[in-house]
Design a protein around this motif. Sequence first.
Motif, PDB file in Angstrom:
ATOM      1  N   ARG A 322       7.285 -53.329  40.457  1.00  0.00           N
ATOM      2  CA  ARG A 322       7.705 -54.627  40.967  1.00  0.00           C
ATOM      3  C   ARG A 322       9.187 -54.616  41.321  1.00  0.00           C
ATOM      4  O   ARG A 322      10.035 -54.317  40.485  1.00  0.00           O
ATOM      5  N   PRO A 323       9.549 -54.979  42.555  1.00  0.00           N
ATOM      6  CA  PRO A 323      10.956 -54.972  42.948  1.00  0.00           C
ATOM      7  C   PRO A 323      11.738 -56.092  42.257  1.00  0.00           C
ATOM      8  O   PRO A 323      11.197 -57.144  41.915  1.00  0.00           O
ATOM      9  N   HIS A 324      13.003 -55.823  42.069  1.00  0.00           N
ATOM     10  CA  HIS A 324      13.931 -56.840  41.570  1.00  0.00           C
ATOM     11  C   HIS A 324      14.133 -57.908  42.653  1.00  0.00           C
ATOM     12  O   HIS A 324      14.441 -57.581  43.794  1.00  0.00           O
ATOM     13  N   THR A 325      13.939 -59.182  42.314  1.00  0.00           N
ATOM     14  CA  THR A 325      14.004 -60.243  43.332  1.00  0.00           C
ATOM     15  C   THR A 325      14.938 -61.391  42.973  1.00  0.00           C
ATOM     16  O   THR A 325      15.091 -62.317  43.766  1.00  0.00           O
ATOM     17  N   ASP A 326      15.580 -61.342  41.820  1.00  0.00           N
ATOM     18  CA  ASP A 326      16.429 -62.463  41.390  1.00  0.00           C
ATOM     19  C   ASP A 326      17.826 -62.304  41.982  1.00  0.00           C
ATOM     20  O   ASP A 326      18.579 -61.402  41.582  1.00  0.00           O
ATOM     21  N   PRO A 327      18.220 -63.175  42.929  1.00  0.00           N
ATOM     22  CA  PRO A 327      19.528 -63.015  43.569  1.00  0.00           C
ATOM     23  C   PRO A 327      20.703 -63.332  42.649  1.00  0.00           C
ATOM     24  O   PRO A 327      21.852 -63.038  42.997  1.00  0.00           O
ATOM     25  N   SER A 328      20.424 -63.925  41.489  1.00  0.00           N
ATOM     26  CA  SER A 328      21.515 -64.328  40.596  1.00  0.00           C
ATOM     27  C   SER A 328      21.939 -63.223  39.636  1.00  0.00           C
ATOM     28  O   SER A 328      22.905 -63.390  38.886  1.00  0.00           O
ATOM     29  N   THR A 329      21.238 -62.103  39.654  1.00  0.00           N
ATOM     30  CA  THR A 329      21.557 -61.031  38.713  1.00  0.00           C
ATOM     31  C   THR A 329      21.277 -59.689  39.360  1.00  0.00           C
ATOM     32  O   THR A 329      20.845 -59.612  40.510  1.00  0.00           O
ATOM     33  N   THR A 330      21.560 -58.609  38.643  1.00  0.00           N
ATOM     34  CA  THR A 330      21.219 -57.272  39.114  1.00  0.00           C
ATOM     35  C   THR A 330      20.021 -56.743  38.336  1.00  0.00           C
ATOM     36  O   THR A 330      19.701 -57.232  37.252  1.00  0.00           O
ATOM     37  N   GLY A 331      19.366 -55.754  38.911  1.00  0.00           N
ATOM     38  CA  GLY A 331      18.182 -55.188  38.275  1.00  0.00           C
ATOM     39  C   GLY A 331      17.745 -53.937  38.995  1.00  0.00           C
ATOM     40  O   GLY A 331      18.429 -53.444  39.898  1.00  0.00           O
ATOM     41  N   PRO A 332      16.586 -53.398  38.632  1.00  0.00           N
ATOM     42  CA  PRO A 332      16.126 -52.150  39.237  1.00  0.00           C
ATOM     43  C   PRO A 332      15.895 -52.283  40.742  1.00  0.00           C
ATOM     44  O   PRO A 332      15.215 -53.210  41.193  1.00  0.00           O
ATOM     45  N   THR A 333      16.451 -51.359  41.496  1.00  0.00           N
ATOM     46  CA  THR A 333      16.292 -51.365  42.954  1.00  0.00           C
ATOM     47  C   THR A 333      15.969 -49.965  43.450  1.00  0.00           C
ATOM     48  O   THR A 333      16.227 -48.961  42.773  1.00  0.00           O
ATOM     49  N   HIS A 334      15.447 -49.918  44.663  1.00  0.00           N
ATOM     50  CA  HIS A 334      14.944 -48.674  45.238  1.00  0.00           C
ATOM     51  C   HIS A 334      15.389 -48.575  46.695  1.00  0.00           C
ATOM     52  O   HIS A 334      15.273 -49.537  47.457  1.00  0.00           O
ATOM     53  N   VAL A 335      15.910 -47.425  47.061  1.00  0.00           N
ATOM     54  CA  VAL A 335      16.188 -47.065  48.450  1.00  0.00           C
ATOM     55  C   VAL A 335      15.155 -46.014  48.828  1.00  0.00           C
ATOM     56  O   VAL A 335      15.114 -44.932  48.230  1.00  0.00           O
ATOM     57  N   PHE A 336      14.314 -46.312  49.803  1.00  0.00           N
ATOM     58  CA  PHE A 336      13.254 -45.368  50.193  1.00  0.00           C
ATOM     59  C   PHE A 336      13.865 -44.212  50.982  1.00  0.00           C
ATOM     60  O   PHE A 336      14.685 -44.415  51.874  1.00  0.00           O
ATOM     61  N   ASN A 337      13.432 -42.995  50.641  1.00  0.00           N
ATOM     62  CA  ASN A 337      13.902 -41.806  51.340  1.00  0.00           C
ATOM     63  C   ASN A 337      12.899 -40.692  51.102  1.00  0.00           C
ATOM     64  O   ASN A 337      11.933 -40.857  50.358  1.00  0.00           O
ATOM     65  N   LEU A 338      13.141 -39.575  51.725  1.00  0.00           N
ATOM     66  CA  LEU A 338      12.371 -38.377  51.456  1.00  0.00           C
ATOM     67  C   LEU A 338      12.882 -37.723  50.167  1.00  0.00           C
ATOM     68  O   LEU A 338      13.983 -38.008  49.713  1.00  0.00           O
ATOM     69  N   GLY A 339      12.083 -36.810  49.618  1.00  0.00           N
ATOM     70  CA  GLY A 339      12.519 -36.070  48.452  1.00  0.00           C
ATOM     71  C   GLY A 339      13.375 -34.869  48.806  1.00  0.00           C
ATOM     72  O   GLY A 339      13.886 -34.177  47.920  1.00  0.00           O
ATOM     73  N   HIS A 340      13.554 -34.610  50.087  1.00  0.00           N
ATOM     74  CA  HIS A 340      14.456 -33.581  50.602  1.00  0.00           C
ATOM     75  C   HIS A 340      14.587 -33.845  52.099  1.00  0.00           C
ATOM     76  O   HIS A 340      14.030 -34.808  52.612  1.00  0.00           O
ATOM     77  N   GLY A 341      15.306 -32.982  52.823  1.00  0.00           N
ATOM     78  CA  GLY A 341      15.546 -33.235  54.234  1.00  0.00           C
ATOM     79  C   GLY A 341      14.287 -33.139  55.081  1.00  0.00           C
ATOM     80  O   GLY A 341      13.358 -32.388  54.772  1.00  0.00           O
ATOM     81  N   ILE A 342      14.282 -33.879  56.175  1.00  0.00           N
ATOM     82  CA  ILE A 342      13.136 -33.897  57.078  1.00  0.00           C
ATOM     83  C   ILE A 342      12.990 -32.539  57.767  1.00  0.00           C
ATOM     84  O   ILE A 342      13.976 -31.883  58.120  1.00  0.00           O
ATOM     85  N   SER A 343      11.770 -32.094  57.945  1.00  0.00           N
ATOM     86  CA  SER A 343      11.505 -30.822  58.620  1.00  0.00           C
ATOM     87  C   SER A 343      11.745 -30.943  60.125  1.00  0.00           C
ATOM     88  O   SER A 343      11.466 -31.976  60.742  1.00  0.00           O
ATOM     89  N   GLN A 344      12.212 -29.838  60.712  1.00  0.00           N
ATOM     90  CA  GLN A 344      12.452 -29.828  62.156  1.00  0.00           C
ATOM     91  C   GLN A 344      11.154 -29.957  62.956  1.00  0.00           C
ATOM     92  O   GLN A 344      11.187 -30.273  64.146  1.00  0.00           O
ATOM     93  N   PHE A 345      10.013 -29.719  62.318  1.00  0.00           N
ATOM     94  CA  PHE A 345       8.739 -29.752  63.027  1.00  0.00           C
ATOM     95  C   PHE A 345       8.045 -31.111  62.934  1.00  0.00           C
ATOM     96  O   PHE A 345       6.925 -31.276  63.414  1.00  0.00           O
ATOM     97  N   THR A 346       8.684 -32.087  62.333  1.00  0.00           N
ATOM     98  CA  THR A 346       8.086 -33.407  62.120  1.00  0.00           C
ATOM     99  C   THR A 346       7.864 -34.133  63.447  1.00  0.00           C
ATOM    100  O   THR A 346       8.793 -34.227  64.263  1.00  0.00           O
TER     101      THR A 346
END
Length: 368
Positions: A322-346
């Motif tokens: 469940r994402p953190h949604t309370d604007p009045s405080t801080t909490g767990p957040t996530h930045v989506f990314n790959l687990g390593h660099g993108i392949s040149q063949f993608t």
Amino acid sequence: MPFAPLKNDTFLRACWRQATDYTPVWLMRQAGRYLPEYVATRARAGSFMGLATNVDFATEVTLQPLARYPLDAAILFSDILTVPDAMGLGLSFEAGEGPRFARPMRDEAAIGALEVPDMEKLRYVFDAVASIRRALDGRVPLIGFSGSPWTLACYMVEGAGSSDYRLVKSLLYSRPDLMHRLLAVNADAVAAYLNAQIDAGAQAVMIFDSWGGVLADGMFQDFSLAYTHRVLSQLQRQGADGQPVPRIVFTKGGGLWLEDMRGLGCEVLGLDWTINLGRARALVGEGNGGKALQGNIDPNVLFAAPERIEAEVAKVLQAFGRPHTDPSTTGPTHVFNLGHGISQFTPPDHVAALVAAVHAQSRALRGR
């Protein structure tokens, strides 16, 4: 202010563990060989270093993925080996072989003579940061980066990429004093390099500890983590526009040591695909002093059909929980990314499917 106001600060807010309307997404190596427009620009530049050292070309390729996809951050187009190149090791890129140093660091005399380079030798990087920041015109934040002291040392001692790290590990075990000397110089050089990027306009900075995961337990803490600490302790906290600059640390293969990394002086920990995001959140993402998490879909998912990509995106988002949604405080957040660099063949269209899925599904998770 020297730069335009930021129009999309979702990535930065997630770095600071603030609630966001959706999960921001950017991709490691998002400006690169999988894009035909990048290939065309590199051909005009004549070589990789011709591309990286030319401010106009570096600006052009940094912005290319943003013209295709609604990404939430841009990352400076450069290479992690610019710092040792400025130290005089003689960097070149051989076709089909990757980076190579003409003068690797393998003896006491060479390592004893090593010094933090004059940052003016890297002026082309800082000029590119400022140029990219202006060209972005506030669209999304700009991330600067460097290799970690240990990762740079791997290339500096091996002289190129390695499959077994025999030379650098031999030095580590036989002459730990020399390895500590090399890593100390690297750490101070990386700190100066990232600070200059911050001065030039970088709004976040990332340390790529690409080869930290090849170390044994205990060796990782002493020869990688300690020197990442040393870099972070020297980084200035405000950018060119007076705004705070979040710090990201990514150790490929570092999931074993997440609890050790909780004490790092950074805001975000990047993860590869070998660790469950929910477990990582429980270990380092909760409570006061918790880290925002970045990652961690397997880049090879991007070779699957779009419907499979969407399903794998859902798994990653659900693993974080469940994402953190309370604007009045801080909490767990996530930045989506790959687990390593993108392949040149993608396939580029598959990247579009991933970005759209992250935005749509993460909004739905928040009821938006």
